[in-house]
Enzyme design. Sequence first.
Site, PDB file in Angstrom:
ATOM      1  N   GLN A   1     -28.405 -39.606 112.395  1.00  0.00           N
ATOM      2  CA  GLN A   1     -27.036 -38.839 112.788  1.00  0.00           C
ATOM      3  C   GLN A   1     -26.293 -39.774 111.977  1.00  0.00           C
ATOM      4  OE1 GLN A   1     -25.866 -36.910 115.963  1.00  0.00           O
ATOM      5  NE2 GLN A   1     -24.903 -35.737 115.165  1.00  0.00           N
TER       6      GLN A   1
ATOM      7  N   HIS B   1     -24.663 -30.693 112.359  1.00  0.00           N
ATOM      8  CA  HIS B   1     -24.086 -30.055 110.602  1.00  0.00           C
ATOM      9  C   HIS B   1     -25.899 -29.849 111.211  1.00  0.00           C
ATOM     10  CE1 HIS B   1     -24.514 -34.387 111.025  1.00  0.00           C
ATOM     11  NE2 HIS B   1     -25.358 -34.886 109.785  1.00  0.00           N
ATOM     12  N   LEU B   2     -25.928 -28.748 110.356  1.00  0.00           N
ATOM     13  CA  LEU B   2     -27.998 -28.074 110.296  1.00  0.00           C
ATOM     14  C   LEU B   2     -28.024 -27.950 108.515  1.00  0.00           C
ATOM     15  CD1 LEU B   2     -30.209 -26.914 111.070  1.00  0.00           C
ATOM     16  CD2 LEU B   2     -29.427 -24.646 111.182  1.00  0.00           C
TER      17      LEU B   2
END
Length: 116
Positions: A96, A102-103
């Site tokens: 990350q 966020h996907l």
Amino acid sequence: MTAAEDCLFCKIVAGDIPADVVHESETVLAFRDLNPQAPTHVLVIPRSHHANAAELGEAAPATLVELVSAAAKVAGDEGLGEQYRLVFNTGADTGQTVFHTHLHVLGGRSFTWPPG
């Protein structure tokens, strides 16, 4: 929690930084990743700022559900059918780099397991 002043994705939500948007609603925004890892690589984010999926799930579980629903819609719109991968990274050690939930919607090629 609505926005973080120094957050890249909050700036995209605000329209301060352009993005190739492929889906949006009142609570989520989906746009193409600038460094795609697959032929289709879209990020689905909440408009409100939360550092990671666990934090979002605690604060706004309905928005977390909407992220996944929006990801499925994006996959369909992108012609992926039921052949796609969804990824949440939580923490720097998992990759990350932007600390706004966020996907990742990834598809258009075969994937191996386990991932990287």
